[in-house]
Design an enzyme around this catalytic site. Sequence first.
Site, PDB file in Angstrom:
ATOM      1  N   GLU A  15      -2.846  -4.673  -2.634  1.00 19.27           N
ATOM      2  CA  GLU A  15      -3.844  -5.269  -3.878  1.00 19.27           C
ATOM      3  C   GLU A  15      -4.147  -4.921  -5.484  1.00 19.27           C
ATOM      4  O   GLU A  15      -2.670  -5.880  -5.656  1.00 19.27           O
ATOM      5  CB  GLU A  15      -5.206  -5.707  -4.006  1.00 19.27           C
ATOM      6  CG  GLU A  15      -5.604  -7.170  -2.179  1.00 19.27           C
ATOM      7  CD  GLU A  15      -5.379  -5.412  -1.016  1.00 19.27           C
ATOM      8  OE1 GLU A  15      -4.341  -5.150  -1.091  1.00 19.27           O
ATOM      9  OE2 GLU A  15      -6.194  -6.606   0.350  1.00 19.27           O
ATOM     10  N   GLU A  43       0.821   4.741   0.428  1.00 16.40           N
ATOM     11  CA  GLU A  43      -0.371   5.907   0.911  1.00 16.40           C
ATOM     12  C   GLU A  43      -0.124   7.557   0.878  1.00 16.40           C
ATOM     13  O   GLU A  43       0.729   8.091   0.295  1.00 16.40           O
ATOM     14  CB  GLU A  43      -0.678   6.295   2.314  1.00 16.40           C
ATOM     15  CG  GLU A  43      -1.184   4.777   3.012  1.00 16.40           C
ATOM     16  CD  GLU A  43      -1.366   4.413   4.346  1.00 16.40           C
ATOM     17  OE1 GLU A  43      -1.451   5.927   5.684  1.00 16.40           O
ATOM     18  OE2 GLU A  43      -2.372   4.193   4.836  1.00 16.40           O
ATOM     19  N   ASN A  44      -1.026   8.756   0.297  1.00  9.70           N
ATOM     20  CA  ASN A  44      -0.780   9.856   0.060  1.00  9.70           C
ATOM     21  C   ASN A  44      -1.014  11.288   1.009  1.00  9.70           C
ATOM     22  O   ASN A  44      -2.662  10.810   1.692  1.00  9.70           O
ATOM     23  CB  ASN A  44      -1.322  10.232  -1.168  1.00  9.70           C
ATOM     24  CG  ASN A  44      -0.733  11.546  -2.066  1.00  9.70           C
ATOM     25  OD1 ASN A  44      -1.655  12.288  -1.462  1.00  9.70           O
ATOM     26  ND2 ASN A  44      -0.177  10.672  -2.711  1.00  9.70           N
ATOM     27  N   ALA A  45      -0.669  12.200   1.365  1.00  9.36           N
ATOM     28  CA  ALA A  45      -1.368  13.163   2.056  1.00  9.36           C
ATOM     29  C   ALA A  45      -3.048  13.569   1.414  1.00  9.36           C
ATOM     30  O   ALA A  45      -3.474  13.867   2.735  1.00  9.36           O
ATOM     31  CB  ALA A  45      -0.280  14.159   2.082  1.00  9.36           C
ATOM     32  N   ASN A  97       0.681  -1.003   0.229  1.00 11.38           N
ATOM     33  CA  ASN A  97       0.098  -0.196  -0.150  1.00 11.38           C
ATOM     34  C   ASN A  97       1.002   1.072  -0.187  1.00 11.38           C
ATOM     35  O   ASN A  97       1.937   1.286   1.301  1.00 11.38           O
ATOM     36  CB  ASN A  97      -1.207   0.015   1.339  1.00 11.38           C
ATOM     37  CG  ASN A  97      -0.364  -0.157   2.865  1.00 11.38           C
ATOM     38  OD1 ASN A  97       0.416  -1.441   2.105  1.00 11.38           O
ATOM     39  ND2 ASN A  97      -1.218   0.354   3.429  1.00 11.38           N
ATOM     40  N   CYS A 103      -9.939  -4.764   0.466  1.00 15.67           N
ATOM     41  CA  CYS A 103     -11.008  -4.236   0.540  1.00 15.67           C
ATOM     42  C   CYS A 103     -12.339  -4.526  -0.589  1.00 15.67           C
ATOM     43  O   CYS A 103     -11.716  -5.239  -1.881  1.00 15.67           O
ATOM     44  CB  CYS A 103     -11.215  -2.479   0.465  1.00 15.67           C
ATOM     45  SG  CYS A 103     -10.092  -1.842  -1.144  1.00 15.67           S
ATOM     46  N   CYS A 132      -4.128   0.256  -1.744  1.00 13.96           N
ATOM     47  CA  CYS A 132      -3.879  -0.288  -1.288  1.00 13.96           C
ATOM     48  C   CYS A 132      -3.172  -1.947  -2.246  1.00 13.96           C
ATOM     49  O   CYS A 132      -2.584  -1.400  -3.318  1.00 13.96           O
ATOM     50  CB  CYS A 132      -5.056  -1.178  -1.549  1.00 13.96           C
ATOM     51  SG  CYS A 132      -7.196  -0.838  -0.784  1.00 13.96           S
TER      52      CYS A 132
HETATM   53  N1  THU Z   1      -5.091  -1.967   3.020  1.00 17.48           N
HETATM   54  C1  THU Z   1      -4.709  -2.307   1.913  1.00 17.48           C
HETATM   55  O1  THU Z   1      -3.656  -1.884   1.530  1.00 17.48           O
HETATM   56  N2  THU Z   1      -5.282  -3.921   1.872  1.00 17.48           N
HETATM   57  C2  THU Z   1      -6.346  -4.416   2.321  1.00 17.48           C
HETATM   58  O2  THU Z   1      -6.934  -5.037   2.407  1.00 17.48           O
HETATM   59  C3  THU Z   1      -7.274  -3.794   3.098  1.00 17.48           C
HETATM   60  C4  THU Z   1      -7.036  -1.833   3.535  1.00 17.48           C
HETATM   61  C5  THU Z   1      -4.681  -0.349   3.366  1.00 17.48           C
HETATM   62  C6  THU Z   1      -5.242   1.005   2.772  1.00 17.48           C
HETATM   63  C7  THU Z   1      -4.166   2.102   3.534  1.00 17.48           C
HETATM   64  O3  THU Z   1      -3.130   2.374   3.325  1.00 17.48           O
HETATM   65  C8  THU Z   1      -4.265   0.935   5.175  1.00 17.48           C
HETATM   66  O4  THU Z   1      -4.605  -0.261   4.195  1.00 17.48           O
HETATM   67  C9  THU Z   1      -5.179   1.232   6.043  1.00 17.48           C
HETATM   68  O5  THU Z   1      -6.480   1.152   4.904  1.00 17.48           O
END
Ligand code: THU
Length: 167
Positions: free
Chosen positions: A76, A65-67, A63, A113, A74
């Site tokens: 996946e 993330e970003n500001a 995963n 998700c 994610c």
């Molecule tokens: N996240 C995933 O990368 N995969 C999942 O199956 C569930 C959630 C990440 C998204 C976000 O960066 C962090 O987990 C919290 O939700």
Amino acid sequence: MVTNHNITLSYRELSDIEELSAEDKNLLKEAMAVAENAYAPYSGFRVGAALRLESGKTVKGVNVENAAFPSGICAERSTISASVSNYPDDKPSAIAIAAFNEEGLTDQPVTPCGNCRQVIAEEETRSNTRIKLILGGKKNIYVIESMSSLLPLQFSKKNLLTNLPSL
Ligand code: THU
């Protein structure tokens, strides 16, 4: 006329990583290892995914993330994007997923998700194959034979084609 339908979900629950086949165990270990590379400064939740391709290659993702929160992706979907980008004709056969919080590997497996279910399901359709899910937690592991079973009644290309307005 009213018809009731029931959908059942079958999945296997294992209590130990040693109960997986050697190749599935290795895939899950790769997912656990790559989670280290996650960029998750906002959630502190690090997720790793490892996708096995028919050729034997493994594509991994985390995963990112970003500001601007919705811009994050994610593990996946970053994995599927990398796989389609680099090996578009190499069919995926299995994806392993593992997540870490501040206490380490999550006790229970993390299930993808909704957005990721949709993307993995379409990858099954695009590649005309089934993608086995291997979801690893500290206390147990889930094995699900195909994403389509986690996303019944899915929206797909077929809906677009059949719902096109007639011109
Ligand atoms: N996240 C995933 O990368 N995969 C999942 O199956 C569930 C959630 C990440 C998204 C976000 O960066 C962090 O987990 C919290 O939700």
